[in-house]
Design an enzyme around this catalytic site. Structure first.
Site, PDB file in Angstrom:
ATOM      1  N   PHE A 105       4.768  -2.709  -4.441  1.00  0.00           N
ATOM      2  CA  PHE A 105       4.929  -1.256  -4.567  1.00  0.00           C
ATOM      3  C   PHE A 105       4.180  -0.699  -5.770  1.00  0.00           C
ATOM      4  O   PHE A 105       3.731   0.445  -5.757  1.00  0.00           O
ATOM      5  CB  PHE A 105       6.412  -0.920  -4.756  1.00  0.00           C
ATOM      6  CG  PHE A 105       7.122  -0.515  -3.494  1.00  0.00           C
ATOM      7  CD1 PHE A 105       6.455   0.135  -2.464  1.00  0.00           C
ATOM      8  CD2 PHE A 105       8.479  -0.757  -3.339  1.00  0.00           C
ATOM      9  CE1 PHE A 105       7.114   0.511  -1.311  1.00  0.00           C
ATOM     10  CE2 PHE A 105       9.155  -0.389  -2.191  1.00  0.00           C
ATOM     11  CZ  PHE A 105       8.473   0.243  -1.173  1.00  0.00           C
ATOM     12  N   ALA A 112      -1.987   5.457  -5.540  1.00  0.00           N
ATOM     13  CA  ALA A 112      -1.773   6.776  -4.918  1.00  0.00           C
ATOM     14  C   ALA A 112      -1.811   7.863  -5.993  1.00  0.00           C
ATOM     15  O   ALA A 112      -2.348   8.958  -5.764  1.00  0.00           O
ATOM     16  CB  ALA A 112      -0.434   6.788  -4.188  1.00  0.00           C
ATOM     17  N   SER A 143       1.323  -1.507  -7.144  1.00  0.00           N
ATOM     18  CA  SER A 143      -0.080  -1.245  -6.857  1.00  0.00           C
ATOM     19  C   SER A 143      -0.202  -0.009  -5.959  1.00  0.00           C
ATOM     20  O   SER A 143      -1.018   0.888  -6.196  1.00  0.00           O
ATOM     21  CB  SER A 143      -0.663  -2.478  -6.154  1.00  0.00           C
ATOM     22  OG  SER A 143      -1.858  -2.159  -5.540  1.00  0.00           O
ATOM     23  N   GLU A 144       0.658   0.026  -4.940  1.00  0.00           N
ATOM     24  CA  GLU A 144       0.644   1.149  -3.989  1.00  0.00           C
ATOM     25  C   GLU A 144       0.861   2.482  -4.713  1.00  0.00           C
ATOM     26  O   GLU A 144       0.180   3.471  -4.463  1.00  0.00           O
ATOM     27  CB  GLU A 144       1.751   0.900  -2.954  1.00  0.00           C
ATOM     28  CG  GLU A 144       1.966   2.049  -2.004  1.00  0.00           C
ATOM     29  CD  GLU A 144       2.905   1.696  -0.844  1.00  0.00           C
ATOM     30  OE1 GLU A 144       3.269   0.514  -0.699  1.00  0.00           O
ATOM     31  OE2 GLU A 144       3.245   2.613  -0.083  1.00  0.00           O
ATOM     32  N   ARG A 145       1.826   2.474  -5.636  1.00  0.00           N
ATOM     33  CA  ARG A 145       2.200   3.746  -6.274  1.00  0.00           C
ATOM     34  C   ARG A 145       1.151   4.223  -7.274  1.00  0.00           C
ATOM     35  O   ARG A 145       0.795   5.395  -7.301  1.00  0.00           O
ATOM     36  CB  ARG A 145       3.558   3.580  -6.963  1.00  0.00           C
ATOM     37  CG  ARG A 145       4.656   3.505  -5.942  1.00  0.00           C
ATOM     38  CD  ARG A 145       6.014   3.198  -6.516  1.00  0.00           C
ATOM     39  NE  ARG A 145       6.965   3.116  -5.412  1.00  0.00           N
ATOM     40  CZ  ARG A 145       8.154   2.534  -5.467  1.00  0.00           C
ATOM     41  NH1 ARG A 145       8.559   1.974  -6.589  1.00  0.00           N
ATOM     42  NH2 ARG A 145       8.943   2.513  -4.413  1.00  0.00           N
TER      43      ARG A 145
END
Ligand SMILES: Cc1cc2nc3c(=O)[nH]c(=O)nc-3n(C[C@H](O)[C@H](O)[C@H](O)COP(=O)(O)OP(=O)(O)OC[C@H]3O[C@@H](n4cnc5c(N)ncnc54)[C@H](O)[C@@H]3O)c2cc1C
Length: 389
Positions: A240, A247, A242-244
């Site tokens: 999460f 984004a 990396s994803e956050r």
């Protein structure tokens, strides 16, 4: 904070920029209308080294640090369709980090290497019809059967889901154990029992496909279990981050473009005898929005720096301090991005509501940011817990 970007990062940034402006943006409206960008975009991004700049050379990446990813995410909004940017970021930074972190050599060869080349499209399957924020509540179950697992259940909101070659899929292997009973699998979509149940129609990010997936007695060999059984929730919490943060990088950059385009529009558009940008009301508004954007970008860079330090310098897991920083960045960037998009649309007057103006699409697309990858409310709830409140 001194600029984290070296000459090498800036060269890479130029490659992404050229790709976006010359090969993607001219088609953006067509792909938005068709509600799908073509699959060659993944392949081409792979050829240009855009998908794997931050992954090790051993898996086909360029062996760069995390700032390559940040530079990429900051340039992608130039393709003028949030859906294209999102599809590519899912491929490079949302569905694949966990494979790089814990995959076996065989799993990396079969899934990660072709994903970095853009030869296999990947989706991340976490959210379900009855569980999004509360991931521990997922109901898709994998039961052990000899050397295989048999998976039953459903996922929804899955980006790249209608055409993915494989899904990085979170399921329950020990349903009675809640969050401690989750496991990750790599599932080729040609597996018997895998169904694309429907393509969802969205209010924004039209160029990307978003699917509901169903699994019926879907038999997956044990070698596709990613990492250890029942450790999936821990791996997801790492993934999460990396994803956050990526984004956040994309959202802050998109806001910068919105402000620049709005100011340019305001120089040409006159009302009551002078350009609307010459009105003090709007000048002060853009000063304030720019200050908020700078603050949001600074917080995002701090989160990215902490992530880079944990993962690339110390070669360790993301620390709880970094998790907190990244969560704060996503909360703050989300609120600032919504305000900037809304004010920039307002500044365009009626034209802001008309499709041919880029602000209309940008306003719609950015709305997802406060929802996807963890809503701002859930993140506040989570950070409050981290703060011991
Ligand atoms: C276009 C799009 C693309 C997506 N892509 C993917 C993808 O590729 N893969 C994937 O797995 N998922 C994906 N998602 C799913 C996304 O991550 C979820 O929508 C998100 O996590 C929220 O879950 P939910 O929709 O179930 O909302 P819910 O969890 O039902 O939340 C509903 C509301 O309750 C609030 N809420 C929940 N818990 C709390 C709390 N503790 N305190 C206060 N408020 C709370 C939420 O903030 C929200 O406002 C995507 C979603 C969209 C719309």
């Amino acid at each position: 904070m001194p600029s984290p970007f070296s000459e090498e990062h800036q060269q890479f940034r130029k490659t992404v920029r050229r790709f976006c402006e010359e090969e993607l943006a001219p088609h953006a409206s067509e792909w938005e209308r068709d509600e799908l960008f073509p699959s060659w975009v993944f392949k081409r991004a792979g050829e240009l080294g855009i998908l794997g700049a931050h992954y090790p050379v051993a898996v086909g990446g360029a062996g760069g640090d995390y700032w390559f990813s940040v530079a990429k995410a900051e340039e992608l909004p130039r393709c003028a369709a949030g859906g294209v940017s999102m599809g590519l970021l899912v491929q490079s930074d949302m569905a694949t980090p966990v494979i790089n972190d814990i995959g076996t050599r065989e799993q990396k060869d079969e899934f990660l290497v072709p994903a970095i080349r853009g030869e296999k499209i990947v989706a991340l399957g976490v959210s379900e019809p009855n569980a999004g924020s509360d991931v521990a509540g997922i109901q898709t179950v994998a039961r052990r059967d000899g050397d295989d697992y048999v998976i039953n259940g459903a996922k929804t909101f899955i980006t790249n889901g209608t055409r993915a070659d494989f899904v990085t899929l979170l399921v329950k292997t020990s349903p009675e154990m809640g969050a401690r009973g989750c496991s990750f699998f790599l599932v080729p979509t040609k597996t018997r029992g895998f169904h694309v149940a429907k393509k969802l129609k969205k209010i924004g990010n039209h160029a990307s496909d978003t699917a509901e997936l169903h699994f019926e007695e879907m038999r997956v060999p044990k070698r596709y279990l990613l990492g250890e059984e029942n450790m999936g929730f821990m791996y997801l919490m790492q993934n999460f981050q990396s994803e956050r943060i990526i984004a956040c990088a994309s959202a802050t950059a998109a806001c910068g473009y919105m402000i620049d385009e709005s100011i340019a529009y305001g120089r040409d558009r006159s009302a009551f005898g002078k350009p609307i940008i010459k009105r003090e009301y709007w000048q002060h508004k853009f000063v304030d929005l720019t200050a908020k954007l700078e603050a949001a970008r600074a917080l995002m860079y701090r989160g990215a720096d902490a992530y880079n330090d944990d993962k690339y310098v110390k070669n360790a897991d993301v620390s709880m301090d970094t998790v907190k920083l990244i969560s704060l960045a996503k909360i703050f960037v989300g609120d600032v991005a919504s305000e900037i998009a809304d004010q920039c649309l307002q500044f365009h007057g009626g034209w802001g509501y008309i499709e041919e103006f880029r602000i209309a699409r940008a306003w719609r697309d950015q709305r997802l940011f406060r929802i996807g990858g963890g809503t701002t409310e859930t993140l506040r709830y989570y950070v409050a817990k981290l703060m011991g409140l």
